[in-house]
Write an enzyme that holds these catalytic residues in place. Structure first.
Site, PDB file in Angstrom:
ATOM      1  N   ASP A 250     -31.227 -46.020 -64.080  1.00  0.00           N
ATOM      2  CA  ASP A 250     -30.617 -44.691 -63.944  1.00  0.00           C
ATOM      3  C   ASP A 250     -29.257 -44.865 -63.264  1.00  0.00           C
ATOM      4  OD1 ASP A 250     -31.030 -44.826 -61.189  1.00  0.00           O
ATOM      5  OD2 ASP A 250     -32.311 -43.042 -61.073  1.00  0.00           O
TER       6      ASP A 250
ATOM      7  N   CYS B  76     -33.805 -48.195 -60.571  1.00  0.00           N
ATOM      8  CA  CYS B  76     -33.261 -46.906 -60.155  1.00  0.00           C
ATOM      9  C   CYS B  76     -32.771 -47.105 -58.717  1.00  0.00           C
ATOM     10  CB  CYS B  76     -34.279 -45.771 -60.302  1.00  0.00           C
ATOM     11  SG  CYS B  76     -35.703 -45.844 -59.200  1.00  0.00           S
TER      12      CYS B  76
ATOM     13  N   THR C 126     -34.058 -46.606 -55.631  1.00  0.00           N
ATOM     14  CA  THR C 126     -35.008 -47.350 -54.800  1.00  0.00           C
ATOM     15  C   THR C 126     -35.893 -48.273 -55.616  1.00  0.00           C
ATOM     16  OG1 THR C 126     -36.620 -45.588 -55.063  1.00  0.00           O
ATOM     17  CG2 THR C 126     -35.208 -45.484 -53.097  1.00  0.00           C
TER      18      THR C 126
ATOM     19  N   HIS D 205     -49.841 -64.080 -60.680  1.00  0.00           N
ATOM     20  CA  HIS D 205     -51.150 -63.472 -60.452  1.00  0.00           C
ATOM     21  C   HIS D 205     -51.364 -62.189 -61.248  1.00  0.00           C
ATOM     22  CE1 HIS D 205     -52.052 -65.469 -56.275  1.00  0.00           C
ATOM     23  NE2 HIS D 205     -51.759 -66.353 -57.224  1.00  0.00           N
TER      24      HIS D 205
ATOM     25  N   HIS E 128     -57.718 -64.322 -62.036  1.00  0.00           N
ATOM     26  CA  HIS E 128     -56.579 -63.423 -62.257  1.00  0.00           C
ATOM     27  C   HIS E 128     -56.753 -62.655 -63.561  1.00  0.00           C
ATOM     28  CE1 HIS E 128     -54.810 -65.101 -58.776  1.00  0.00           C
ATOM     29  NE2 HIS E 128     -54.654 -66.297 -59.299  1.00  0.00           N
TER      30      HIS E 128
HETATM   31  C1  RB5 Z   1     -31.758 -40.724 -57.988  1.00  0.00           C
HETATM   32  O1  RB5 Z   1     -30.921 -40.112 -57.075  1.00  0.00           O
HETATM   33  C2  RB5 Z   1     -32.908 -41.406 -57.264  1.00  0.00           C
HETATM   34  O2  RB5 Z   1     -33.843 -40.455 -56.893  1.00  0.00           O
HETATM   35  C3  RB5 Z   1     -33.535 -42.458 -58.143  1.00  0.00           C
HETATM   36  O3  RB5 Z   1     -32.583 -43.396 -58.524  1.00  0.00           O
HETATM   37  C4  RB5 Z   1     -34.673 -43.247 -57.537  1.00  0.00           C
HETATM   38  O4  RB5 Z   1     -34.325 -43.772 -56.297  1.00  0.00           O
HETATM   39  C5  RB5 Z   1     -35.989 -42.597 -57.541  1.00  0.00           C
HETATM   40  O5  RB5 Z   1     -37.016 -43.151 -57.158  1.00  0.00           O
END
Ligand code: RB5
Length: 148
Positions: free
Chosen positions: A8, A66, A68, A99, A135
């Site tokens: 994203d 994304c 995080t 694993h 596994h």
């Molecule tokens: C977008 O601002 C952010 O929410 C997305 O990139 C991500 O971190 C969501 O988990």
């Protein structure tokens, strides 16, 4: 091996770094499912695009990012057949292959710089599933949860 990659707006730069690493691997074909600019997009849409390529047999593995890595990994793991591993260190990346036979690597563009992320990608690509009995059994049990 074909890898489908997607991110994203929170991980656009990280995706560019990962694409550079992937270009080092001559036996890997890459399909970029976007996003391609900083305009805000919804991470579940990107997870769906990449994971459906795997589910439909058009790619063997995926790499998703994304901000995080959390939202897009949660979304990816809702798709049948997907084992997405959110990794912020090399050890976890290696173990997720050895694993857990992870077929999708996930990272956070606001969590990792290009250096650590590149090492994570290399470790993930260079590690095979151990194929050990225990596994395999655990993965079978994990995947059976999709039908319960
Ligand atoms: C977008 O601002 C952010 O929410 C997305 O990139 C991500 O971190 C969501 O988990």
């Amino acid at each position: 091996m074909k890898i489908c990659i997607g991110c994203d707006h929170g991980a656009l730069e990280l995706k560019h770094s990962v694409l550079e690493v992937l270009s080092e691997y001559k036996d890997i074909q890459v399909e970029d499912a976007g996003t391609f600019n900083k305009e805000s997009v919804d991470y579940p849409d990107i997870a769906e695009k990449v994971c459906h390529k795997i589910k439909d047999g058009q790619a063997e593995r995926g790499i998703l990012m994304c901000g995080t890595g959390i939202g897009i990994s949660m979304a990816a793991n809702k798709v049948h057949g997907i084992r997405a591993a959110l990794c912020s260190d090399v050890y976890s990346a290696r173990m997720s292959r050895e694993h857990n036979d992870a077929n999708v690597l996930v990272m956070g563009g606001r969590v990792l710089g290009p250096g650590p992320a590149s090492e994570i990608v290399r470790a993930w690509l260079d590690t095979e599933f151990s194929n050990g009995e225990r596994h395999k059994r655990r993965i079978e049990k994990m995947m059976a949860l999709e039908n319960k």
